[in-house]
Design an enzyme around this catalytic site. Sequence first.
Site, PDB file in Angstrom:
ATOM      1  N   ASP A   1     -17.346   7.102  -2.107  1.00 20.22           N
ATOM      2  CA  ASP A   1     -16.132   7.010  -1.289  1.00 20.22           C
ATOM      3  C   ASP A   1     -15.920   8.384  -0.656  1.00 20.22           C
ATOM      4  O   ASP A   1     -16.610   9.353  -1.002  1.00 20.22           O
ATOM      5  CB  ASP A   1     -14.953   6.623  -2.204  1.00 20.22           C
ATOM      6  CG  ASP A   1     -13.655   6.342  -1.465  1.00 20.22           C
ATOM      7  OD1 ASP A   1     -13.678   6.192  -0.230  1.00 20.22           O
ATOM      8  OD2 ASP A   1     -12.601   6.279  -2.134  1.00 20.22           O
TER       9      ASP A   1
ATOM     10  N   ARG B   1       0.878  -1.186   0.000  1.00 20.15           N
ATOM     11  CA  ARG B   1       0.000   0.000   0.000  1.00 20.15           C
ATOM     12  C   ARG B   1       0.905   1.223   0.000  1.00 20.15           C
ATOM     13  O   ARG B   1       1.729   1.380   0.908  1.00 20.15           O
ATOM     14  CB  ARG B   1      -0.922  -0.002   1.223  1.00 20.15           C
ATOM     15  CG  ARG B   1      -1.655   1.332   1.396  1.00 20.15           C
ATOM     16  CD  ARG B   1      -2.807   1.281   2.377  1.00 20.15           C
ATOM     17  NE  ARG B   1      -3.945   0.577   1.811  1.00 20.15           N
ATOM     18  CZ  ARG B   1      -5.194   0.684   2.278  1.00 20.15           C
ATOM     19  NH1 ARG B   1      -5.460   1.461   3.299  1.00 20.15           N
ATOM     20  NH2 ARG B   1      -6.172   0.001   1.712  1.00 20.15           N
TER      21      ARG B   1
ATOM     22  N   CYS C   1     -16.319   1.488  -0.005  1.00 24.49           N
ATOM     23  CA  CYS C   1     -15.160   0.668   0.387  1.00 24.49           C
ATOM     24  C   CYS C   1     -14.842   0.800   1.870  1.00 24.49           C
ATOM     25  O   CYS C   1     -14.193  -0.072   2.432  1.00 24.49           O
ATOM     26  CB  CYS C   1     -13.952   1.029  -0.466  1.00 24.49           C
ATOM     27  SG  CYS C   1     -13.372   2.730  -0.239  1.00 24.49           S
TER      28      CYS C   1
ATOM     29  N   HIS D   1      -7.171   0.767  -6.706  1.00 21.47           N
ATOM     30  CA  HIS D   1      -7.423  -0.101  -5.544  1.00 21.47           C
ATOM     31  C   HIS D   1      -8.059  -1.403  -6.054  1.00 21.47           C
ATOM     32  O   HIS D   1      -9.225  -1.679  -5.802  1.00 21.47           O
ATOM     33  CB  HIS D   1      -8.343   0.623  -4.560  1.00 21.47           C
ATOM     34  CG  HIS D   1      -8.338   0.055  -3.171  1.00 21.47           C
ATOM     35  ND1 HIS D   1      -7.549  -1.018  -2.789  1.00 21.47           N
ATOM     36  CD2 HIS D   1      -9.033   0.415  -2.048  1.00 21.47           C
ATOM     37  CE1 HIS D   1      -7.756  -1.281  -1.514  1.00 21.47           C
ATOM     38  NE2 HIS D   1      -8.653  -0.431  -1.035  1.00 21.47           N
TER      39      HIS D   1
ATOM     40  N   GLN E   1      -9.948  -4.027  -3.690  1.00 25.04           N
ATOM     41  CA  GLN E   1     -11.278  -3.608  -3.241  1.00 25.04           C
ATOM     42  C   GLN E   1     -12.318  -3.884  -4.308  1.00 25.04           C
ATOM     43  O   GLN E   1     -13.436  -4.320  -4.015  1.00 25.04           O
ATOM     44  CB  GLN E   1     -11.254  -2.111  -2.907  1.00 25.04           C
ATOM     45  CG  GLN E   1     -12.585  -1.568  -2.444  1.00 25.04           C
ATOM     46  CD  GLN E   1     -12.986  -2.100  -1.075  1.00 25.04           C
ATOM     47  OE1 GLN E   1     -12.220  -2.009  -0.125  1.00 25.04           O
ATOM     48  NE2 GLN E   1     -14.183  -2.665  -0.965  1.00 25.04           N
TER      49      GLN E   1
ATOM     50  N   ARG F   1     -13.410  -8.785   1.000  1.00 20.81           N
ATOM     51  CA  ARG F   1     -11.989  -8.505   0.809  1.00 20.81           C
ATOM     52  C   ARG F   1     -11.170  -9.765   1.116  1.00 20.81           C
ATOM     53  O   ARG F   1     -10.227 -10.100   0.400  1.00 20.81           O
ATOM     54  CB  ARG F   1     -11.537  -7.365   1.746  1.00 20.81           C
ATOM     55  CG  ARG F   1     -12.147  -6.007   1.446  1.00 20.81           C
ATOM     56  CD  ARG F   1     -11.689  -5.452   0.123  1.00 20.81           C
ATOM     57  NE  ARG F   1     -10.241  -5.374   0.004  1.00 20.81           N
ATOM     58  CZ  ARG F   1      -9.484  -4.373   0.453  1.00 20.81           C
ATOM     59  NH1 ARG F   1     -10.037  -3.346   1.046  1.00 20.81           N
ATOM     60  NH2 ARG F   1      -8.166  -4.384   0.287  1.00 20.81           N
TER      61      ARG F   1
HETATM   62  N1   CP Z   1     -11.373  -0.238   2.043  1.00 19.31           N
HETATM   63  C1   CP Z   1     -10.109  -0.242   2.510  1.00 19.31           C
HETATM   64  O1   CP Z   1      -9.130  -0.436   1.767  1.00 19.31           O
HETATM   65  O2   CP Z   1     -10.024  -0.054   3.843  1.00 19.31           O
HETATM   66  P1   CP Z   1      -8.692   0.160   4.695  1.00 19.31           P
HETATM   67  O3   CP Z   1      -8.117   1.493   4.314  1.00 19.31           O
HETATM   68  O4   CP Z   1      -9.152   0.109   6.117  1.00 19.31           O
HETATM   69  O5   CP Z   1      -7.734  -0.950   4.379  1.00 19.31           O
HETATM   70  N1  NVA Z   2     -10.044   6.709  -1.720  1.00 23.11           N
HETATM   71  C1  NVA Z   2      -9.714   6.283  -0.388  1.00 23.11           C
HETATM   72  C2  NVA Z   2      -9.929   4.806  -0.240  1.00 23.11           C
HETATM   73  C3  NVA Z   2      -9.629   4.263   1.129  1.00 23.11           C
HETATM   74  C4  NVA Z   2      -9.799   2.790   1.231  1.00 23.11           C
HETATM   75  C5  NVA Z   2      -8.275   6.650  -0.076  1.00 23.11           C
HETATM   76  O1  NVA Z   2      -7.406   6.472  -0.948  1.00 23.11           O
HETATM   77  O2  NVA Z   2      -8.013   7.127   1.027  1.00 23.11           O
END
Ligand code: CP
Ligand code: NVA
Length: 317
Positions: free
Chosen positions: A234, A112, A274, A139, A142, A302
């Site tokens: 989101d 990440r 998400c 992502h 997700q 997930r």
């Molecule tokens: N939806 C998602 O990726 O959640 P987190 O940021 O908690 O991993």
């Molecule tokens: N768009 C959001 C998704 C989090 C899971 C971010 O990148 O923070």
Amino acid sequence: MNPQYETLRPLKGASLGTLSTITPDQLDALLTLASEVKANPDPYRQCLKDKSFALVFEKHSTRTRVSFEVGVHELGGNPIFLSRNEIQLGRGEPIEDTAMVLSRYVQGIVLRTYGQERFDAMAGASTIPVINALTDQFHPCQVLADLQTIREHRGALAGKTLTWIGDGNNMAHSLMLGCALSGMHFRAASPDGYLCNPDVVQTAETIAANTGATLRLMTDPQGAVDGCDVVVTDVFTSMGQEDEQAKRLQAFEGYQVNEALMNRAQSDALFLHCLPAHRGEEVTAEVIDGRWSVVWDEAENRLHAQKALMLALMGAL
Ligand code: CP
Ligand code: NVA
């Protein structure tokens, strides 16, 4: 083995940075496998035996971290969580060096991070599969879970209409690609200045030309939702954009998913998010906690979708 999984064989040893690197058949097979490992986890409990996964996280996470840790463990493997701040990466060690070193110890990396170029650098220098657990642009994990959830609740994806409300962000991009691959009609309503990246739209258009999917980007949330099957939103401010929060709150006024908006969709429409969510900002409590919402199934999936992905990338089927 389900003969449909044959299509997953070429993924052995590959990385997944974005969904545009898999085929419509492979996406379909991954979703089938995800639902199968969910319904029947026992045959898969040793598939990653003696394999370790490094989970390198440069941003916060609840779902992704826990679902990967548990998922690797439930497949018989060993997850090692590495927060940026606790490893030398956080003190400036190049991500390529980190990749080469980790490749000598573990069999897979889950990353990440911020820019997609950082993911590409990690994947390029690794000799083992690297999975994108969220970048600023994409992502994919997700969206595997999202499509699995829609399929489990509403059946075949092709021909259904999914509407994205809000920022043209990492989730919007991956959902657009996922819809294109699965023959779903994708609509997005975003304020001017926050539309999806044109390069990603171009990639999705190319995929859609072969699957029957269509893409429509607009600024009008009401028009985008009219008659659709699935509504997704989101946060207005993603991780790394905290400085823009006040400006974004203003820009996204009118882009809240509330009951009035949901009432324009099909009467049995689903709502996905998400998570994490901000009730009262991008979505109201009446929607996220209401009859449309499948966000807890979505979060659970997930775990299953990522198990399917890891099985395919490790050639462990
Ligand atoms: N939806 C998602 O990726 O959640 P987190 O940021 O908690 O991993
Ligand atoms: N768009 C959001 C998704 C989090 C899971 C971010 O990148 O923070």
